[in-house]
Enzyme design. Structure first.
Site, mmCIF file in Angstrom:
data_model
loop_
_atom_site.group_PDB
_atom_site.id
_atom_site.type_symbol
_atom_site.label_atom_id
_atom_site.label_comp_id
_atom_site.label_asym_id
_atom_site.label_seq_id
_atom_site.Cartn_x
_atom_site.Cartn_y
_atom_site.Cartn_z
ATOM 1 N N SER A 1 0.790 -1.232 0.000
ATOM 2 C CA SER A 1 0.000 0.000 0.000
ATOM 3 C C SER A 1 0.822 1.282 0.000
ATOM 4 C CB SER A 1 -0.968 0.014 1.183
ATOM 5 O OG SER A 1 -2.069 -0.833 0.917
ATOM 6 N N ARG B 1 5.193 -1.794 12.598
ATOM 7 C CA ARG B 1 5.749 -0.894 11.578
ATOM 8 C C ARG B 1 5.854 0.531 12.111
ATOM 9 N NH1 ARG B 1 1.165 -1.803 7.239
ATOM 10 N NH2 ARG B 1 0.044 -1.633 9.206
ATOM 11 N N LYS C 1 0.196 3.450 -2.946
ATOM 12 C CA LYS C 1 -0.910 4.416 -3.019
ATOM 13 C C LYS C 1 -0.391 5.847 -3.167
ATOM 14 C CE LYS C 1 -4.539 1.832 -0.572
ATOM 15 N NZ LYS C 1 -3.892 0.536 -0.422
ATOM 16 N N SER D 1 -6.517 3.245 3.762
ATOM 17 C CA SER D 1 -5.764 2.340 2.895
ATOM 18 C C SER D 1 -6.688 1.344 2.194
ATOM 19 C CB SER D 1 -4.685 1.585 3.697
ATOM 20 O OG SER D 1 -3.673 1.113 2.845
#
Length: 260
Positions: free
Chosen positions: A65, A246, A68, A113
């Protein structure tokens, strides 16, 4: 002549070495979650990189993602979506995130997302235009094989943490090959956190469709007339739900460095 060339390469190597600081102690943050990974930070004013696991920083992985960021730019540039407020109709298919199961605009789709939104956006752009913008902006390995609506999920595109940093730098400096309007809209929707001390623009990524799942967190912090670009990549055969680590690992490092 040969002696001059040797001196030149020695000088270049010395400058490069001074420009990069390795922080092996950051391993403690990755070990805390049982992840293999890497981290890069670039300090714009100092023109200096700080890296953990620099070898891995050069390895290319599927962007998931984090793509994006690019997909937003090309969607805006080609008119596949008018602006960040244009509503795209939900197809009615129930997905595992409740926030995805509704009509969305780009601003919310980026925030949540929402995969389906960006898949539809890529289909509207089409393979020919997507490849064109991938090529002229030199995004990763420039390979969009695997399907126009999934090449960044389980297809051929790959990008390294180092390359993520360079792409973010070009976005900040308005040097990517997109119109200023598209760049300005992207910068607005990328805002993850904003307060009196800093602005954080960022995007997570989670490659759930590959065998060894990969998690990303990339972006930049604007603070005190400086900009700090960062990219974190983690890999695990058994990642926790959504790779929560993350962001947690990144924030711990950024706080230790005094960026946040």
């Amino acid at each position: 002549m040969r002696f001059i060339l040797i001196l030149f390469f020695v000088f270049q190597f010395t400058v490069l070495a001074q420009n990069v600081k390795e922080r092996t102690d950051f391993k403690k943050y990755f070990d805390e979650y049982g992840h293999n990974g890497c981290f890069v930070l670039y300090d714009l004013n100092k023109d200096q990189y700080i890296k953990f696991n620099p070898e891995r920083c050069t390895e290319q992985f599927i962007p998931a993602s984090t793509f994006k960021i690019f997909n937003s730019l090309v969607g805006l540039e080609t008119g596949a979506v008018k602006d960040e407020n244009e509503i795209m109709k939900w197809d009615g298919e129930k997905r595992f995130y409740d926030a995805w199961n509704q009509d969305l605009n780009m601003n919310d789709a980026f925030k949540y997302s929402a995969v389906w939104f960006y898949q539809e956006l890529a289909r509207r752009v089409g393979e020919e235009k997507m490849q064109h913008y991938i090529n002229i902006n030199h995004y990763g390995n420039e390979d969009i094989s695997g399907g126009i609506d999934k090449f960044w999920l389980d297809g051929g595109i790959r990008i390294s943490a180092d390359e993520q940093i360079e792409f973010l730098k070009r976005i900040y400096k308005n040097e990517v090959k997109f119109s200023q309007r598209s760049i300005d809209i992207l910068k607005r929707i990328m805002i993850n956190e904003q307060n009196d001390n800093y602005i954080l623009r960022a995007k997570t990524g989670w490659a759930i469709r590959v065998k060894d799942q990969v998690g990303w967190f990339v972006g930049y912090v604007e603070k005190n007339d400086n900009v700090y670009f960062f990219a974190l990549n983690v890999e695990s055969k058994n990642p926790e739900e959504g790779f929560v680590s993350r962001k947690e690992i990144t924030f711990k490092i950024l706080k230790e460095l005094g960026v946040l």
